[in-house]
Design a protein around this motif. Structure first.
Motif, mmCIF file in Angstrom:
data_model
loop_
_atom_site.group_PDB
_atom_site.id
_atom_site.type_symbol
_atom_site.label_atom_id
_atom_site.label_comp_id
_atom_site.label_asym_id
_atom_site.label_seq_id
_atom_site.Cartn_x
_atom_site.Cartn_y
_atom_site.Cartn_z
ATOM 1 N N ARG A 1 -1.180 1.646 -12.778
ATOM 2 C CA ARG A 1 -1.396 3.081 -13.004
ATOM 3 C C ARG A 1 -1.288 3.425 -14.485
ATOM 4 N NH1 ARG A 1 2.259 7.304 -13.199
ATOM 5 N NH2 ARG A 1 3.960 6.113 -12.239
ATOM 6 N N THR B 1 2.319 1.739 -3.481
ATOM 7 C CA THR B 1 1.264 2.173 -4.400
ATOM 8 C C THR B 1 0.951 3.646 -4.207
ATOM 9 O OG1 THR B 1 0.293 -0.048 -4.463
ATOM 10 C CG2 THR B 1 -1.135 1.784 -5.095
ATOM 11 N N ASP B 2 0.858 4.090 -2.961
ATOM 12 C CA ASP B 2 0.546 5.496 -2.675
ATOM 13 C C ASP B 2 1.660 6.419 -3.151
ATOM 14 O OD1 ASP B 2 -1.818 4.687 -1.543
ATOM 15 O OD2 ASP B 2 -1.162 4.949 0.539
ATOM 16 N N ARG C 1 0.834 -1.208 0.000
ATOM 17 C CA ARG C 1 0.000 0.000 0.000
ATOM 18 C C ARG C 1 0.864 1.251 0.000
ATOM 19 N NH1 ARG C 1 -3.133 -3.291 3.445
ATOM 20 N NH2 ARG C 1 -2.182 -2.409 5.324
ATOM 21 N N TRP D 1 6.077 -2.442 -6.202
ATOM 22 C CA TRP D 1 6.048 -1.158 -6.900
ATOM 23 C C TRP D 1 5.751 -1.379 -8.385
ATOM 24 C CZ3 TRP D 1 11.123 2.080 -7.741
ATOM 25 C CH2 TRP D 1 10.819 3.256 -8.448
ATOM 26 N N ALA E 1 2.110 -1.792 -9.029
ATOM 27 C CA ALA E 1 1.419 -0.497 -8.899
ATOM 28 C C ALA E 1 1.656 0.378 -10.123
ATOM 29 C CB ALA E 1 1.899 0.211 -7.633
ATOM 30 N N ASP F 1 3.929 5.790 -5.537
ATOM 31 C CA ASP F 1 3.963 5.771 -7.002
ATOM 32 C C ASP F 1 2.849 6.619 -7.601
ATOM 33 O OD1 ASP F 1 4.730 4.390 -9.698
ATOM 34 O OD2 ASP F 1 2.560 4.080 -9.498
ATOM 35 N N ALA F 2 1.672 6.611 -6.981
ATOM 36 C CA ALA F 2 0.535 7.358 -7.519
ATOM 37 C C ALA F 2 0.751 8.864 -7.462
ATOM 38 C CB ALA F 2 -0.738 6.988 -6.752
#
Length: 383
Positions: A256, A76-77, A73, A249, A252, A79-80
């Motif tokens: 994305r 993911t956060d 998580r 990563w 993710a 990378d976003a």
């Protein structure tokens, strides 16, 4: 309404006085106020303030290993919201540099505390000038005696080097290429004899990647991290977690980019409809989506084993991530057409994705490791 009126309307406690104002809420992801171009140091500090760094480890203790779900998580956060360079800085620190600090030594314990709080950045200085993936060929040396240590050598392509407070340096304490010939040393980045220069690439802006020169850097013996001669062994164990983190990563990033690509295809006019309505386009997109799901399934099956330093499981993850990230991002870049060549476009991200085939061990070396565990891995498959 006057200030006095507001005060009169405020609720009171049993004693008749107004309760203290609530503490400011910490944003869910910890990134409130950070721009997308924030570098890795600022992102690391924000994660520390939000208590998300310690939370990535079981029981909040890096010595106990990472929790793959929480770590996934977090990656993911990051990378976003931020660029690949800044995310790379977080990846290497949380997966390798910070856990290695738990091996021992008073300075390491102090830096570990500051790093988890986001107050300190630690650059993992393993790869050497000319050694590349051949860590046994390191030229950086450490002379160890009763009075202290002296570190000499050059480290190249070190993530976070430009803004690190400390350098975790892998060095050779004797000539032999044997795995017991290497030791970790924690070097303050501002120690006399340390110089850092930027790496010659714009691809990973925000990562602080640079080249480090260590010119007879003298430190007290307590700056040795762990036992003398255990450097390569501990690195081999912890690289498994770095490979897991990179795979999380990678999933993710692919997800994305696929979402971004689908939005573009659905918004791009073609004939009486859009590009997305073309069967050939849908099939190409679906193939990339399938590869991403396959990688995510591999993480589900092997992630916890890699978190426990299972090197064979980590090698499978690393090899799978390298092939998936490169193929998915290449497909996304192609589907973006000419717009993919815009600054920061899909072709730029595709070039950065080559990192998955090199960082943490080249794909060829990792596949050799997979072959070395072939019997055990075959035994896991249905017969």
């Amino acid at each position: 309404m006057s200030d006095q009126a507001v005060l009169r309307l405020a609720p009171t406690d049993a004693a008749g006085s107004a309760p203290p104002p609530p503490a400011p809420a910490v944003p869910a992801d910890g990134f409130e106020g950070l721009p997308p171009e924030a570098d890795g140091r600022r992102v690391w500090a924000a994660l520390g303030r939000a208590h998300r760094l310690a939370a990535a480890y079981r029981g909040g203790d890096p010595a106990s290993g990472v929790d793959p779900d929480t770590l996934g998580r977090l990656m993911t956060d990051v990378d976003a919201r931020f660029g690949i360079g800044s995310t790379l800085s977080v990846c290497i620190q949380i997966a390798t540099a910070v856990p290695l600090l738990t091996l021992g030594g008073e300075p390491a314990a102090r830096v570990l505390h500051d790093a988890l709080a986001g107050r300190a950045v630690v650059a993992l200085a393993a790869s050497d000038e000319g050694s590349g993936a051949d860590l046994a060929g390191l030229g950086t040396t450490v002379a160890v005696d009763d009075d202290g240590v002296t570190v000499t050598g050059t480290k190249r392509w070190i993530t976070s080097a430009l803004y690190a407070d400390h350098l975790l340096v892998l060095a050779r304490h004797r000539e032999s290429r044997h795995f017991t010939s290497f030791t970790w040393v924690l070097v303050p980045a501002d120690a006399p004899g340390v110089t850092v220069e930027p790496a010659e690439t714009p691809l990973f802006d925000g990562s602080g990647t640079g080249h480090i020169r260590l010119d007879r850097v003298q430190l007290p013996r307590e700056h040795i991290v762990g036992r003398v001669g255990r450097g390569m062994t501990s690195f081999a164990a912890h690289i498994a977690v770095e490979r897991l983190t990179g795979t999380l990563w990678g999933v993710a990033l692919c997800a994305r980019m696929l979402r971004r690509t689908k939005e573009r295809l659905q918004g791009r006019a073609y004939g009486d409809g859009t590009l997305w309505q073309l069967e050939g386009i849908q099939q190409r997109f679906a193939a990339a989506l399938l590869r991403t799901h396959e990688l995510a399934a591999l993480v589900d099956r092997l992630g916890r084993r890699a978190a426990r330093h299972d090197t064979a499981a980590a090698a499978l993850l690393k090899a799978g991530a390298a092939r998936t990230v490169n193929s998915v991002l290449a497909e996304c870049a192609q589907l973006h057409g000419a717009e993919g060549f815009a600054a920061g476009g899909a072709q730029w991200t595709r070039a950065q994705a080559a990192l998955w085939s090199i960082g943490g061990g080249t794909t060829e070396i990792v596949l050799t490791a997979v072959a070395g565990s072939a019997d055990a891995l075959l035994a896991e498959l249905p017969s």
